[in-house]
Structure formats: structure tokens, C-alpha cells
Design a protein around this motif. Structure first.
Motif, PDB file in Angstrom:
ATOM      1  N   ALA A  81      16.924 -97.816   4.096  1.00  0.00           N
ATOM      2  CA  ALA A  81      17.345 -98.850   4.524  1.00  0.00           C
ATOM      3  C   ALA A  81      19.207 -98.855   4.816  1.00  0.00           C
ATOM      4  O   ALA A  81      19.643 -98.900   5.581  1.00  0.00           O
ATOM      5  CB  ALA A  81      17.564 -99.732   2.943  1.00  0.00           C
ATOM      6  N   ALA A  82      19.784 -97.355   4.233  1.00  0.00           N
ATOM      7  CA  ALA A  82      20.663 -97.150   5.149  1.00  0.00           C
ATOM      8  C   ALA A  82      20.797 -96.494   6.387  1.00  0.00           C
ATOM      9  O   ALA A  82      21.406 -97.325   6.811  1.00  0.00           O
ATOM     10  CB  ALA A  82      21.299 -96.077   4.121  1.00  0.00           C
ATOM     11  N   GLY A  83      19.721 -95.948   7.045  1.00  0.00           N
ATOM     12  CA  GLY A  83      19.650 -96.009   8.496  1.00  0.00           C
ATOM     13  C   GLY A  83      19.783 -97.421   8.973  1.00  0.00           C
ATOM     14  O   GLY A  83      20.362 -97.186  10.436  1.00  0.00           O
ATOM     15  N   PHE A  84      19.062 -98.417   8.468  1.00  0.00           N
ATOM     16  CA  PHE A  84      18.433 -99.688   9.686  1.00  0.00           C
ATOM     17  C   PHE A  84      20.224-100.475   9.116  1.00  0.00           C
ATOM     18  O   PHE A  84      20.610-100.923  10.491  1.00  0.00           O
ATOM     19  CB  PHE A  84      17.798-100.261   8.276  1.00  0.00           C
ATOM     20  CG  PHE A  84      17.866-101.969   9.115  1.00  0.00           C
ATOM     21  CD1 PHE A  84      17.455-102.299  10.270  1.00  0.00           C
ATOM     22  CD2 PHE A  84      18.269-102.754   8.340  1.00  0.00           C
ATOM     23  CE1 PHE A  84      16.898-103.386  10.899  1.00  0.00           C
ATOM     24  CE2 PHE A  84      18.051-104.172   8.166  1.00  0.00           C
ATOM     25  CZ  PHE A  84      17.542-104.357   9.997  1.00  0.00           C
ATOM     26  N   ILE A  85      20.929-100.244   8.272  1.00  0.00           N
ATOM     27  CA  ILE A  85      21.780-100.771   7.917  1.00  0.00           C
ATOM     28  C   ILE A  85      23.125-100.265   9.145  1.00  0.00           C
ATOM     29  O   ILE A  85      23.793-100.814   9.651  1.00  0.00           O
ATOM     30  CB  ILE A  85      22.748-101.457   6.693  1.00  0.00           C
ATOM     31  CG1 ILE A  85      21.604-101.858   5.520  1.00  0.00           C
ATOM     32  CG2 ILE A  85      24.427-100.710   7.006  1.00  0.00           C
ATOM     33  CD1 ILE A  85      22.489-101.073   4.120  1.00  0.00           C
ATOM     34  N   ILE A  86      23.249 -99.238   9.341  1.00  0.00           N
ATOM     35  CA  ILE A  86      23.470 -98.355   9.387  1.00  0.00           C
ATOM     36  C   ILE A  86      23.266 -98.197  11.409  1.00  0.00           C
ATOM     37  O   ILE A  86      24.411 -98.455  12.419  1.00  0.00           O
ATOM     38  CB  ILE A  86      24.091 -96.664   9.314  1.00  0.00           C
ATOM     39  CG1 ILE A  86      24.542 -96.288   8.412  1.00  0.00           C
ATOM     40  CG2 ILE A  86      24.891 -96.551  11.065  1.00  0.00           C
ATOM     41  CD1 ILE A  86      24.259 -95.440   7.802  1.00  0.00           C
ATOM     42  N   SER A  87      22.789 -98.716  11.656  1.00  0.00           N
ATOM     43  CA  SER A  87      22.217 -99.500  13.618  1.00  0.00           C
ATOM     44  C   SER A  87      21.955-100.398  13.351  1.00  0.00           C
ATOM     45  O   SER A  87      22.097-100.450  14.958  1.00  0.00           O
ATOM     46  CB  SER A  87      20.584 -98.778  13.340  1.00  0.00           C
ATOM     47  OG  SER A  87      20.383 -99.971  13.042  1.00  0.00           O
ATOM     48  N   GLN A  88      22.678-101.123  12.429  1.00  0.00           N
ATOM     49  CA  GLN A  88      23.313-102.795  12.912  1.00  0.00           C
ATOM     50  C   GLN A  88      24.866-103.099  12.893  1.00  0.00           C
ATOM     51  O   GLN A  88      24.692-104.158  13.439  1.00  0.00           O
ATOM     52  CB  GLN A  88      22.509-103.400  11.617  1.00  0.00           C
ATOM     53  CG  GLN A  88      20.855-103.439  11.577  1.00  0.00           C
ATOM     54  CD  GLN A  88      20.742-103.946  13.090  1.00  0.00           C
ATOM     55  OE1 GLN A  88      20.733-105.054  13.617  1.00  0.00           O
ATOM     56  NE2 GLN A  88      19.703-102.865  13.580  1.00  0.00           N
ATOM     57  N   LEU A  89      25.248-101.888  12.307  1.00  0.00           N
ATOM     58  CA  LEU A  89      26.628-102.011  12.649  1.00  0.00           C
ATOM     59  C   LEU A  89      27.869-101.218  13.647  1.00  0.00           C
ATOM     60  O   LEU A  89      26.867-100.254  13.881  1.00  0.00           O
ATOM     61  CB  LEU A  89      27.237-101.579  11.403  1.00  0.00           C
ATOM     62  CG  LEU A  89      26.992-102.725  10.017  1.00  0.00           C
ATOM     63  CD1 LEU A  89      27.672-100.808   8.507  1.00  0.00           C
ATOM     64  CD2 LEU A  89      27.548-103.924  10.053  1.00  0.00           C
ATOM     65  N   PRO A  90      28.882-102.352  14.544  1.00  0.00           N
ATOM     66  CA  PRO A  90      29.263-100.830  15.431  1.00  0.00           C
ATOM     67  C   PRO A  90      29.862 -99.995  14.928  1.00  0.00           C
ATOM     68  O   PRO A  90      30.025 -99.476  13.370  1.00  0.00           O
ATOM     69  CB  PRO A  90      30.419-102.138  15.735  1.00  0.00           C
ATOM     70  CG  PRO A  90      30.146-103.699  15.087  1.00  0.00           C
ATOM     71  CD  PRO A  90      28.875-103.434  13.983  1.00  0.00           C
ATOM     72  N   GLY A  91      29.741 -98.985  15.475  1.00  0.00           N
ATOM     73  CA  GLY A  91      29.872 -97.253  15.239  1.00  0.00           C
ATOM     74  C   GLY A  91      31.244 -97.695  15.093  1.00  0.00           C
ATOM     75  O   GLY A  91      31.621 -97.110  14.312  1.00  0.00           O
ATOM     76  N   SER A  92      32.135 -98.387  15.355  1.00  0.00           N
ATOM     77  CA  SER A  92      33.691 -98.233  15.001  1.00  0.00           C
ATOM     78  C   SER A  92      33.497 -98.827  13.853  1.00  0.00           C
ATOM     79  O   SER A  92      34.919 -98.455  13.209  1.00  0.00           O
ATOM     80  CB  SER A  92      34.290 -99.087  16.104  1.00  0.00           C
ATOM     81  OG  SER A  92      34.110-100.300  15.623  1.00  0.00           O
ATOM     82  N   GLN A  93      32.796 -99.511  13.233  1.00  0.00           N
ATOM     83  CA  GLN A  93      33.214 -99.937  11.817  1.00  0.00           C
ATOM     84  C   GLN A  93      32.597 -98.793  10.463  1.00  0.00           C
ATOM     85  O   GLN A  93      33.025 -98.905   9.596  1.00  0.00           O
ATOM     86  CB  GLN A  93      32.141-100.849  11.957  1.00  0.00           C
ATOM     87  CG  GLN A  93      32.011-102.213  10.255  1.00  0.00           C
ATOM     88  CD  GLN A  93      31.913-103.079  10.193  1.00  0.00           C
ATOM     89  OE1 GLN A  93      30.724-104.414  11.066  1.00  0.00           O
ATOM     90  NE2 GLN A  93      31.531-103.411   9.365  1.00  0.00           N
ATOM     91  N   VAL A  94      31.294 -98.091  11.355  1.00  0.00           N
ATOM     92  CA  VAL A  94      30.650 -97.233  10.739  1.00  0.00           C
ATOM     93  C   VAL A  94      31.990 -95.837  10.965  1.00  0.00           C
ATOM     94  O   VAL A  94      31.618 -95.471   9.097  1.00  0.00           O
ATOM     95  CB  VAL A  94      29.111 -96.795  11.486  1.00  0.00           C
ATOM     96  CG1 VAL A  94      28.999 -95.453  10.455  1.00  0.00           C
ATOM     97  CG2 VAL A  94      28.365 -98.127  11.832  1.00  0.00           C
ATOM     98  N   ALA A  95      32.124 -95.540  11.497  1.00  0.00           N
ATOM     99  CA  ALA A  95      33.504 -94.574  11.416  1.00  0.00           C
ATOM    100  C   ALA A  95      34.712 -94.927  10.744  1.00  0.00           C
ATOM    101  O   ALA A  95      35.138 -94.193  10.088  1.00  0.00           O
ATOM    102  CB  ALA A  95      33.783 -94.740  12.903  1.00  0.00           C
ATOM    103  N   ALA A  96      35.322 -96.236  10.269  1.00  0.00           N
ATOM    104  CA  ALA A  96      36.564 -96.681   9.742  1.00  0.00           C
ATOM    105  C   ALA A  96      35.769 -96.916   8.558  1.00  0.00           C
ATOM    106  O   ALA A  96      37.350 -97.177   7.297  1.00  0.00           O
ATOM    107  CB  ALA A  96      37.551 -97.944  10.377  1.00  0.00           C
TER     108      ALA A  96
END
Length: 123
Positions: A81-96
Motif C-alpha cells: 500500500a505504501a509503495g502505491f501511495i508513494i508512486s502516486q505522489l510527486p517526488g518533491s512532496q515525498v522528499a519534503a
């Protein structure tokens, strides 16, 4: 669609302050949280699809047990589930997001989800 997203965010934001019958959008948020906790990526994807929602548009409005979705997934060791969520978010949002620091300070440093976050942050 914007009205639906706004309504979902508003319902989620106010649910912790009022005790009322469960609204449809509140039920959706609760379902999303339970799918993440159960590591059920397929039902999570289906719930979003059936309601014509993009995760990146509603991510900030969904809080599960006081935690954002990724942290909720880390807490429940829900790697799919986390992998799916992370893949749907912009990389910049994940990084921040600060999720890696949160995981390290809360005893989840060995979670495989941390590597997924690092990979997405780099892209």
C-alpha cells in the motif's frame, strides 16, 4: 470534482471535532485508512477509482490515527500500500514529507518502506 475533493477534505478535517453519523466521504476516508492498515493495495486503488479521486489531490486531507497515509503504512508495515501511495505522489512532496526522519525517530528505521521513499525522493 473540485467540489468533491473540497468536501472530502472538509469532512475529514471536522470529523475529529464532532460526533455525528458517518457521512459518505468520512466513510471513504475510513475505508482508505483500513485498506492501508491491511496492506490491501487493490482495494485502495479501487476505492480511489470508484470515487474518481486522484490520491495526490486528497492525500493531505486524509489522516489515519493522527498520521498521514505513508506514516500510517509504515506503522502497520504495509509495504504494498505504501509503495502505491508513494508512486502516486510527486517526488518533491515525498522528499519534503519528513517521513524518513519520523520513521527513524519512532523505531521504524528498518522498514522496507524507507527505501521506497528514498528511491521516489531521488527521482
Amino acid at each position: 470534482m473540485k467540489a468533491k475533493l473540497f468536501t472530502l477534505a472538509a469532512v475529514i478535517a471536522t470529523t475529529s471535532f464532532i460526533s455525528a453519523p458517518v457521512a459518505a466521504d468520512d466513510q471513504l476516508a475510513m475505508s482508505i485508512c483500513s485498506y492501508v492498515a491491511a496492506d490491501n493495495k487493490n482495494n485502495l486503488r479501487k476505492a480511489l477509482s470508484d470515487n474518481r479521486l486522484r490520491l495526490r489531490n486528497v492525500y493531505d486531507g486524509i489522516v489515519c490515527d493522527g498520521l498521514p497515509l505513508v506514516r500510517h503504512a509504515i506503522k502497520h508495515n504495509a509495504a504494498d500500500a505504501a509503495g502505491f501511495i508513494i508512486s502516486q505522489l510527486p517526488g518533491s512532496q515525498v522528499a519534503a514529507s519528513g517521513d524518513i526522519e519520523w520513521a527513524n525517530s519512532n523505531g521504524f528505521a528498518s522498514s522496507p518502506i524507507i527505501n521506497t521513499i528514498k528511491e521516489r525522493s531521488a527521482s
